[in-house]
Each structure stands twice: as structure tokens, then as C-alpha cells.
Design a protein around this motif. Structure first.
Motif, PDB file in Angstrom:
ATOM      1  N   LEU A 173       1.049  18.743  17.378  1.00  0.00           N
ATOM      2  CA  LEU A 173       2.372  19.261  17.005  1.00  0.00           C
ATOM      3  C   LEU A 173       3.180  19.658  18.235  1.00  0.00           C
ATOM      4  O   LEU A 173       4.382  19.402  18.304  1.00  0.00           O
ATOM      5  N   TYR A 174       2.538  20.285  19.216  1.00  0.00           N
ATOM      6  CA  TYR A 174       3.265  20.641  20.446  1.00  0.00           C
ATOM      7  C   TYR A 174       3.777  19.395  21.154  1.00  0.00           C
ATOM      8  O   TYR A 174       4.927  19.351  21.592  1.00  0.00           O
ATOM      9  N   LEU A 175       2.929  18.383  21.280  1.00  0.00           N
ATOM     10  CA  LEU A 175       3.358  17.154  21.945  1.00  0.00           C
ATOM     11  C   LEU A 175       4.478  16.470  21.170  1.00  0.00           C
ATOM     12  O   LEU A 175       5.449  15.977  21.756  1.00  0.00           O
ATOM     13  N   PHE A 176       4.339  16.439  19.845  1.00  0.00           N
ATOM     14  CA  PHE A 176       5.382  15.802  19.035  1.00  0.00           C
ATOM     15  C   PHE A 176       6.717  16.490  19.232  1.00  0.00           C
ATOM     16  O   PHE A 176       7.741  15.844  19.492  1.00  0.00           O
ATOM     17  N   TYR A 177       6.743  17.808  19.104  1.00  0.00           N
ATOM     18  CA  TYR A 177       8.019  18.510  19.217  1.00  0.00           C
ATOM     19  C   TYR A 177       8.554  18.508  20.642  1.00  0.00           C
ATOM     20  O   TYR A 177       9.757  18.507  20.856  1.00  0.00           O
ATOM     21  N   MET A 184      14.979  12.664  20.409  1.00  0.00           N
ATOM     22  CA  MET A 184      15.547  12.308  19.104  1.00  0.00           C
ATOM     23  C   MET A 184      16.519  13.393  18.669  1.00  0.00           C
ATOM     24  O   MET A 184      16.112  14.484  18.286  1.00  0.00           O
ATOM     25  N   HIS A 185      17.784  13.086  18.711  1.00  0.00           N
ATOM     26  CA  HIS A 185      18.791  14.086  18.389  1.00  0.00           C
ATOM     27  C   HIS A 185      18.998  14.261  16.882  1.00  0.00           C
ATOM     28  O   HIS A 185      19.645  15.203  16.462  1.00  0.00           O
ATOM     29  N   PHE A 186      18.439  13.351  16.090  1.00  0.00           N
ATOM     30  CA  PHE A 186      18.593  13.502  14.642  1.00  0.00           C
ATOM     31  C   PHE A 186      17.644  14.565  14.098  1.00  0.00           C
ATOM     32  O   PHE A 186      17.740  14.951  12.951  1.00  0.00           O
ATOM     33  N   LEU A 187      16.710  15.076  14.914  1.00  0.00           N
ATOM     34  CA  LEU A 187      15.827  16.145  14.483  1.00  0.00           C
ATOM     35  C   LEU A 187      16.380  17.512  14.873  1.00  0.00           C
ATOM     36  O   LEU A 187      15.655  18.415  15.228  1.00  0.00           O
ATOM     37  N   ALA A 188      17.667  17.672  14.804  1.00  0.00           N
ATOM     38  CA  ALA A 188      18.287  18.948  15.145  1.00  0.00           C
ATOM     39  C   ALA A 188      18.516  19.753  13.876  1.00  0.00           C
ATOM     40  O   ALA A 188      18.684  19.205  12.785  1.00  0.00           O
ATOM     41  N   GLY A 189      18.505  21.043  14.007  1.00  0.00           N
ATOM     42  CA  GLY A 189      18.767  21.932  12.885  1.00  0.00           C
ATOM     43  C   GLY A 189      17.655  21.900  11.855  1.00  0.00           C
ATOM     44  O   GLY A 189      16.474  21.828  12.194  1.00  0.00           O
ATOM     45  N   PRO A 190      18.022  21.925  10.576  1.00  0.00           N
ATOM     46  CA  PRO A 190      17.003  21.953   9.520  1.00  0.00           C
ATOM     47  C   PRO A 190      16.138  20.696   9.466  1.00  0.00           C
ATOM     48  O   PRO A 190      15.013  20.740   8.973  1.00  0.00           O
ATOM     49  N   ALA A 191      16.626  19.577   9.990  1.00  0.00           N
ATOM     50  CA  ALA A 191      15.841  18.340   9.962  1.00  0.00           C
ATOM     51  C   ALA A 191      14.584  18.445  10.832  1.00  0.00           C
ATOM     52  O   ALA A 191      13.657  17.665  10.671  1.00  0.00           O
ATOM     53  N   ALA A 192      14.540  19.417  11.731  1.00  0.00           N
ATOM     54  CA  ALA A 192      13.363  19.614  12.572  1.00  0.00           C
ATOM     55  C   ALA A 192      12.170  20.106  11.764  1.00  0.00           C
ATOM     56  O   ALA A 192      11.032  20.033  12.220  1.00  0.00           O
ATOM     57  N   LEU A 193      12.414  20.597  10.561  1.00  0.00           N
ATOM     58  CA  LEU A 193      11.328  21.085   9.707  1.00  0.00           C
ATOM     59  C   LEU A 193      10.686  19.978   8.869  1.00  0.00           C
ATOM     60  O   LEU A 193       9.635  20.196   8.274  1.00  0.00           O
ATOM     61  N   ILE A 194      11.288  18.809   8.815  1.00  0.00           N
ATOM     62  CA  ILE A 194      10.742  17.708   8.012  1.00  0.00           C
ATOM     63  C   ILE A 194       9.364  17.285   8.501  1.00  0.00           C
ATOM     64  O   ILE A 194       8.438  17.155   7.680  1.00  0.00           O
TER      65      ILE A 194
END
Length: 107
Positions: free
Chosen positions: A35-39, A46-56
Motif C-alpha cells: 500500500l505504501y508503494l502504491f500510494y 496519476m492525477h485522477f486519484l486526487a481527493g475522494p478517488a484516492a480511497l477507491i
């Protein structure tokens, strides 16, 4: 009248198993480090994982970990993944609070 009998099969199997990582340790290691490496890499590129989408990705990870934990054959791996998620949350929260505490207010 004492005769030497060979040891019972049960006595031979009472030896403790050799230490190893095992499925739970593997799940903890893969969970927290993965998880640390992924994030680290995903959120920086990947800018589409900003805001609430980062929780997906966390939701998908949690769903997979729970499904694995419920199944008897993979329950130890699933439990390890859930523990890894807890470690990720605790350490990640500590890192986040530490970074926020060092920030200076804008003037």
C-alpha cells in the motif's frame, strides 16, 4: 521388564514448527509495504486519484482482504492483509500528522 518401545508417532509430531514467514506474515508484509508503494508511486503520477478517488484502491483492497479472510483456506493471508491495512493506517496517519505539524501558516 522394561522394554524399549519406539516413540509414538504423536510424540514425534509435537515438535514446534520451524519459524518462517507464513501466510499471515506474508499478508502483513505485502499489505503494509504494498500500500505504501502504491500510494507513493500512484499519487505522484496519476492525477485522477486526487481527493475522494484516492480511497477507491483502499476500498478494493479491503474487499479483497475480507473475502480472503472469510474463506477457510485463505483466512490467514486475509487476516495478514487486514493487519497490514491497520499498520498502513497507523503509520500513514502518523506521517501525515507529522508533515502537517511542520507546515507554517500562510501570511
Amino acid at each position: 521388564m522394561s522394554e524399549d518401545y519406539p516413540p509414538r508417532q504423536e510424540e514425534k509430531e509435537d515438535e514446534p514448527p520451524e519459524p518462517g514467514l507464513g501466510p499471515m506474515g506474508l499478508g502483513i508484509l505485502l499489505g503494509a509495504v504494498g500500500l505504501y508503494l502504491f500510494y507513493f508511486f500512484a499519487l505522484s503520477s496519476m492525477h485522477f486519484l486526487a481527493g475522494p478517488a484516492a480511497l477507491i484502491p483502499l476500498g478494493v483492497y479491503l474487499l479483497v482482504a475480507v473475502v480472503l479472510a472469510v474463506r477457510p483456506r485463505t483466512s490467514r493471508l486475509g487476516a495478514g492483509l487486514l493487519i497490514g491495512l491497520g499498520i498502513f493506517t497507523l503509520l500513514g496517519g502518523g506521517i501525515c500528522v507529522g508533515l502537517l505539524a511542520q507546515m507554517r501558516p500562510l501570511r
